[in-house]
Design a protein around this motif. Structure first.
Motif, mmCIF file in Angstrom:
data_model
loop_
_atom_site.group_PDB
_atom_site.id
_atom_site.type_symbol
_atom_site.label_atom_id
_atom_site.label_comp_id
_atom_site.label_asym_id
_atom_site.label_seq_id
_atom_site.Cartn_x
_atom_site.Cartn_y
_atom_site.Cartn_z
ATOM 1 N N ASP A 14 0.826 -1.207 0.000
ATOM 2 C CA ASP A 14 0.000 0.000 0.000
ATOM 3 C C ASP A 14 0.861 1.257 0.000
ATOM 4 O OD1 ASP A 14 -2.275 -1.508 -0.063
ATOM 5 O OD2 ASP A 14 -2.655 -1.400 2.091
ATOM 6 N N GLN A 15 1.983 1.222 0.749
ATOM 7 C CA GLN A 15 2.880 2.374 0.778
ATOM 8 C C GLN A 15 3.528 2.588 -0.582
ATOM 9 O OE1 GLN A 15 3.301 4.664 2.986
ATOM 10 N NE2 GLN A 15 4.997 5.736 1.992
ATOM 11 N N ALA A 16 3.923 1.505 -1.242
ATOM 12 C CA ALA A 16 4.514 1.615 -2.579
ATOM 13 C C ALA A 16 3.510 2.203 -3.559
ATOM 14 C CB ALA A 16 4.988 0.245 -3.060
ATOM 15 N N CYS A 17 2.255 1.745 -3.464
ATOM 16 C CA CYS A 17 1.210 2.273 -4.356
ATOM 17 C C CYS A 17 0.932 3.743 -4.064
ATOM 18 C CB CYS A 17 -0.072 1.456 -4.200
ATOM 19 S SG CYS A 17 0.029 -0.200 -4.906
ATOM 20 N N GLN A 18 0.959 4.094 -2.797
ATOM 21 C CA GLN A 18 0.726 5.491 -2.417
ATOM 22 C C GLN A 18 1.815 6.387 -2.998
ATOM 23 O OE1 GLN A 18 0.227 6.070 1.798
ATOM 24 N NE2 GLN A 18 0.367 8.290 1.658
ATOM 25 N N LEU A 19 3.058 5.922 -2.936
ATOM 26 C CA LEU A 19 4.163 6.690 -3.508
ATOM 27 C C LEU A 19 4.007 6.805 -5.026
ATOM 28 C CD1 LEU A 19 7.098 5.207 -1.418
ATOM 29 C CD2 LEU A 19 6.439 7.615 -1.455
ATOM 30 N N LEU A 20 3.677 5.684 -5.669
ATOM 31 C CA LEU A 20 3.542 5.703 -7.120
ATOM 32 C C LEU A 20 2.403 6.625 -7.559
ATOM 33 C CD1 LEU A 20 5.109 4.293 -9.362
ATOM 34 C CD2 LEU A 20 3.390 2.498 -9.387
ATOM 35 N N ALA A 21 1.332 6.662 -6.776
ATOM 36 C CA ALA A 21 0.192 7.519 -7.117
ATOM 37 C C ALA A 21 0.566 8.999 -7.110
ATOM 38 C CB ALA A 21 -0.949 7.261 -6.142
ATOM 39 N N MET A 22 1.599 9.365 -6.323
ATOM 40 C CA MET A 22 2.016 10.762 -6.240
ATOM 41 C C MET A 22 2.503 11.312 -7.567
ATOM 42 S SD MET A 22 4.139 10.618 -2.655
ATOM 43 C CE MET A 22 4.874 12.219 -2.973
ATOM 44 N N ILE A 23 3.051 10.425 -8.397
ATOM 45 C CA ILE A 23 3.683 10.921 -9.627
ATOM 46 C C ILE A 23 2.793 10.757 -10.853
ATOM 47 C CG2 ILE A 23 6.031 10.593 -8.786
ATOM 48 C CD1 ILE A 23 6.164 7.970 -10.232
ATOM 49 N N ILE A 24 1.624 10.177 -10.692
ATOM 50 C CA ILE A 24 0.732 9.973 -11.841
ATOM 51 C C ILE A 24 0.394 11.287 -12.554
ATOM 52 C CG2 ILE A 24 -1.599 9.259 -12.527
ATOM 53 C CD1 ILE A 24 -1.330 6.966 -10.500
ATOM 54 N N PRO A 25 0.123 12.392 -11.838
ATOM 55 C CA PRO A 25 -0.189 13.637 -12.555
ATOM 56 C C PRO A 25 0.949 14.131 -13.445
ATOM 57 C CG PRO A 25 -0.882 13.782 -10.260
ATOM 58 C CD PRO A 25 -0.053 12.543 -10.381
ATOM 59 N N MET A 26 2.186 13.691 -13.166
ATOM 60 C CA MET A 26 3.336 14.159 -13.941
ATOM 61 C C MET A 26 3.575 13.337 -15.198
ATOM 62 S SD MET A 26 6.001 14.703 -10.819
ATOM 63 C CE MET A 26 5.515 15.640 -9.371
ATOM 64 N N VAL A 27 3.006 12.131 -15.243
ATOM 65 C CA VAL A 27 3.326 11.201 -16.328
ATOM 66 C C VAL A 27 2.996 11.745 -17.718
ATOM 67 C CG1 VAL A 27 2.749 8.940 -17.303
ATOM 68 C CG2 VAL A 27 3.252 9.165 -14.865
ATOM 69 N N PRO A 28 1.830 12.354 -17.953
ATOM 70 C CA PRO A 28 1.523 12.799 -19.323
ATOM 71 C C PRO A 28 2.508 13.805 -19.902
ATOM 72 C CG PRO A 28 -0.467 12.770 -17.983
ATOM 73 C CD PRO A 28 0.686 12.567 -17.042
ATOM 74 N N SER A 29 3.101 14.647 -19.046
ATOM 75 C CA SER A 29 4.005 15.685 -19.560
ATOM 76 C C SER A 29 5.466 15.296 -19.438
ATOM 77 C CB SER A 29 3.764 17.002 -18.811
ATOM 78 O OG SER A 29 3.971 16.835 -17.421
ATOM 79 N N MET A 30 5.773 14.174 -18.818
ATOM 80 C CA MET A 30 7.155 13.783 -18.592
ATOM 81 C C MET A 30 7.762 13.170 -19.838
ATOM 82 S SD MET A 30 8.679 11.200 -15.703
ATOM 83 C CE MET A 30 7.930 9.812 -16.542
ATOM 84 N N THR A 31 8.967 13.571 -20.182
ATOM 85 C CA THR A 31 9.638 13.041 -21.369
ATOM 86 C C THR A 31 10.997 12.462 -21.002
ATOM 87 O OG1 THR A 31 10.548 15.226 -21.860
ATOM 88 C CG2 THR A 31 8.467 14.643 -22.932
ATOM 89 N N SER A 32 11.061 11.823 -19.847
ATOM 90 C CA SER A 32 12.297 11.211 -19.370
ATOM 91 C C SER A 32 12.191 9.698 -19.482
ATOM 92 C CB SER A 32 12.552 11.610 -17.908
ATOM 93 O OG SER A 32 13.598 10.835 -17.359
ATOM 94 N N ALA A 33 13.027 9.098 -20.314
ATOM 95 C CA ALA A 33 13.047 7.639 -20.422
ATOM 96 C C ALA A 33 13.489 7.028 -19.110
ATOM 97 C CB ALA A 33 13.990 7.213 -21.551
ATOM 98 N N ARG A 34 14.384 7.718 -18.392
ATOM 99 C CA ARG A 34 14.807 7.205 -17.089
ATOM 100 C C ARG A 34 13.632 7.151 -16.120
ATOM 101 N NH1 ARG A 34 19.260 10.515 -14.528
ATOM 102 N NH2 ARG A 34 18.220 12.292 -15.491
ATOM 103 N N GLY A 35 12.807 8.203 -16.151
ATOM 104 C CA GLY A 35 11.649 8.227 -15.276
ATOM 105 C C GLY A 35 10.673 7.111 -15.587
ATOM 106 N N LEU A 36 10.402 6.904 -16.876
ATOM 107 C CA LEU A 36 9.473 5.856 -17.271
ATOM 108 C C LEU A 36 10.018 4.484 -16.929
ATOM 109 C CD1 LEU A 36 6.773 5.240 -18.603
ATOM 110 C CD2 LEU A 36 7.944 5.146 -20.796
ATOM 111 N N ASP A 37 11.320 4.298 -17.060
ATOM 112 C CA ASP A 37 11.937 3.029 -16.708
ATOM 113 C C ASP A 37 11.752 2.743 -15.215
ATOM 114 O OD1 ASP A 37 13.832 0.791 -17.613
ATOM 115 O OD2 ASP A 37 14.861 1.581 -15.852
ATOM 116 N N GLY A 38 11.905 3.789 -14.382
ATOM 117 C CA GLY A 38 11.691 3.614 -12.947
ATOM 118 C C GLY A 38 10.260 3.243 -12.623
ATOM 119 N N ILE A 39 9.312 3.888 -13.308
ATOM 120 C CA ILE A 39 7.893 3.578 -13.097
ATOM 121 C C ILE A 39 7.597 2.134 -13.502
ATOM 122 C CG2 ILE A 39 5.558 4.089 -13.920
ATOM 123 C CD1 ILE A 39 6.460 7.032 -14.163
#
Length: 474
Positions: free
Chosen positions: A418-443
């Protein structure tokens, strides 16, 4: 793909084709299937699916439908097909008017200043016309010459006497540095793919004529420093958006331009960026060598923040090599240096490196060393709620989420899903505008590790939200 080799790194933000391949690979792994097993299930050859996953073959609507149905993706792949088809048409038009093979453009260390200008323009031209150099591989052996040349040679004694009509003065330099700050800010916030094409156009249409223009030696040295900084930004944007070989070439040329200018602090910064790329690609030996060269160089720069960053990145490289003692010592040197830093006295390009950034670097080193508790303890000081530097936010959050999930060496019962999901949910609003392959790889790494708990409502919700953010329904 040859058995025993690592899968070809995919760079989803480069194109819809790479994005399609990355999603096929993700969903195949999610369902626990081998490439051969998936091929048998959907009645397509293993060879064809391997080419689809590595973005070396165009998918068809029929294949996308078959994969969606068997992998139960909810139609993700079929929604990508229109973008893939549009890209295929564009590629066909470019191929019809393609230029000659660019070869090793950008990897060599130019013999003089005029050759350095020519090489940068040639590299920009190959990039703008999307010649094969755009998809070039990162080559560890190509680092030997620029690293050796940087360490043993002095700055160029004379700048060329140019006869171009463009006169370059102080106002031009101010504009170049202002633009470099703007490009760096865009890169920090949204990732390397956000403003890369704009930067490339600026290099070709604005910077290049200045380098061929008329200027005094003093103005010229600073002009080449600004050119080095802009080339370094181009390299980092390529690295972050997955164009590793292209990024390496811009970094090499940035280092050459920094040598012409005599800007040793900037040269150390470029070497540190190169070390980060080598670290990301899991080349510990090269990452350590580049970081150590940066640490040696930065002693002459008079910039405590630069010293701190060089040692922090060296700590991360040493952690990748599992050298705990040396990594801890390097972090200690970084902390000592940063205590002496005065933000307003530092060069513009290093002012972002503060206590929060150092804590984040420490977290990455701890993650490489498998120090689960240290990674979790860093959460309070990495400012993960700070939304202004979105790429750092995404990378930090996914690193923080990982220790909450099981790995082959941990017990599933000790996980905090649940904590991992809570952390992942924090960055969902950033995903559509993010253009970092490193970021997507981490997700995607966190998505794969959550598959053990796919039946939990929290996991289902966060996966659905991420998919909607990455591939919106038309």
């Amino acid at each position: 793909m040859i058995v025993g080799q690592q899968p070809r790194p995919l760079t989803p933000h480069i194109s819809a084709l790479h994005f399609f391949g990355a999603e096929v690979r993700h969903w195949r792994r999610l369902r626990g299937l081998s490439g051969r097993g998936l091929g048998q299930a959907v009645a397509y050859s293993h060879s064809l699916l391997s080419q689809i996953e590595t973005a070396t073959r165009w998918p068809t609507p029929e294949l996308a439908k078959a994969l969606d149905e068997h992998l139960e993706t909810g139609g993700v792949l079929q929604r990508l097909i229109p973008a893939v088809a549009q890209l295929r048409e564009q590629s066909a038009r470019l191929a019809a008017a393609s230029s000659p093979e660019p070869g090793e453009v950008g990897l060599s260390w130019a013999g003089d200043t005029a050759a350095a200008i020519g090489t940068l323009r040639q590299l920009c031209g190959a990039d703008l016309s999307e010649q094969p150099v755009v998809d070039a591989a990162w080559l560890p052996q190509a680092l030997a010459e620029p690293l050796g040349r940087w360490m043993v040679t002095h700055k160029d004694p004379h700048l060329p006497v140019n006869t171009g009509s463009r006169r370059v003065g102080r106002a031009d330099l101010d504009a170049l540095w202002a633009m470099s700050a703007a490009f760096a800010d865009a890169d920090h916030r949204l990732g390397g793919g956000h403003a890369r094409s704009t930067l490339l156009s600026y290099l070709d249409h604005v910077l290049a004529p200045m380098l061929k223009g008329q200027y005094t030696d003093v103005i010229g040295r600073e002009l080449f420093a600004a050119a080095a900084r802009l080339s370094d930004l181009a390299g980092f944007m390529c690295f972050d958006s997955g164009r590793q070989g292209l990024g390496q070439r811009y970094f090499v040329q940035a280092l050459r331009l920094a040598k012409i200018s005599g800007a040793v602090g900037l040269g150390a910064h470029i070497l540190t960026d190169m070390a980060m790329q080598a670290h990301w690609l899991s080349h510990a030996t090269e990452a350590i060598a580049l970081a150590e060269a940066a640490c040696h160089t930065v002693r002459r720069a008079g910039s405590p923040s630069s010293v701190a960053r060089c040692h922090a990145v060296r700590a991360r490289a040493l952690a990748l090599a599992n050298d705990r003692t040396a990594s801890d010592r390097a972090l200690h040197h970084a902390e000592q240096a940063l205590e002496k830093a005065c933000h307003d006295s530092e060069p513009e390009w290093i002012q972002f490196f503060n206590a929060t950034q150092l804590a984040t670097e420490s977290m990455y080193a701890s993650d490489n060393l498998g120090r689960r508790k240290r990674v979790q303890a860093t959460a309070a000081i990495t400012a993960i709620a700070d939304q202004t530097m979105q790429r750092r936010h995404v990378l930090a959050v996914t690193t923080l989420a990982a220790p909450h999930l099981p790995s082959p060496a941990t017990d599933t019962a000790k996980s905090d899903v649940d904590q991992a999901c809570q952390l992942l949910a924090m960055i969902i609003p950033m995903v559509p505008s993010m253009t970092s392959a490193r970021g997507l790889d981490g997700i995607n790494n966190i998505r794969r590790r959550l598959t053990v708990f796919r039946d939990r409502p929290t996991v289902h919700e966060v996966e659905a939200a991420l998919l909607n953010a990455m591939v919106p329904t038309p």
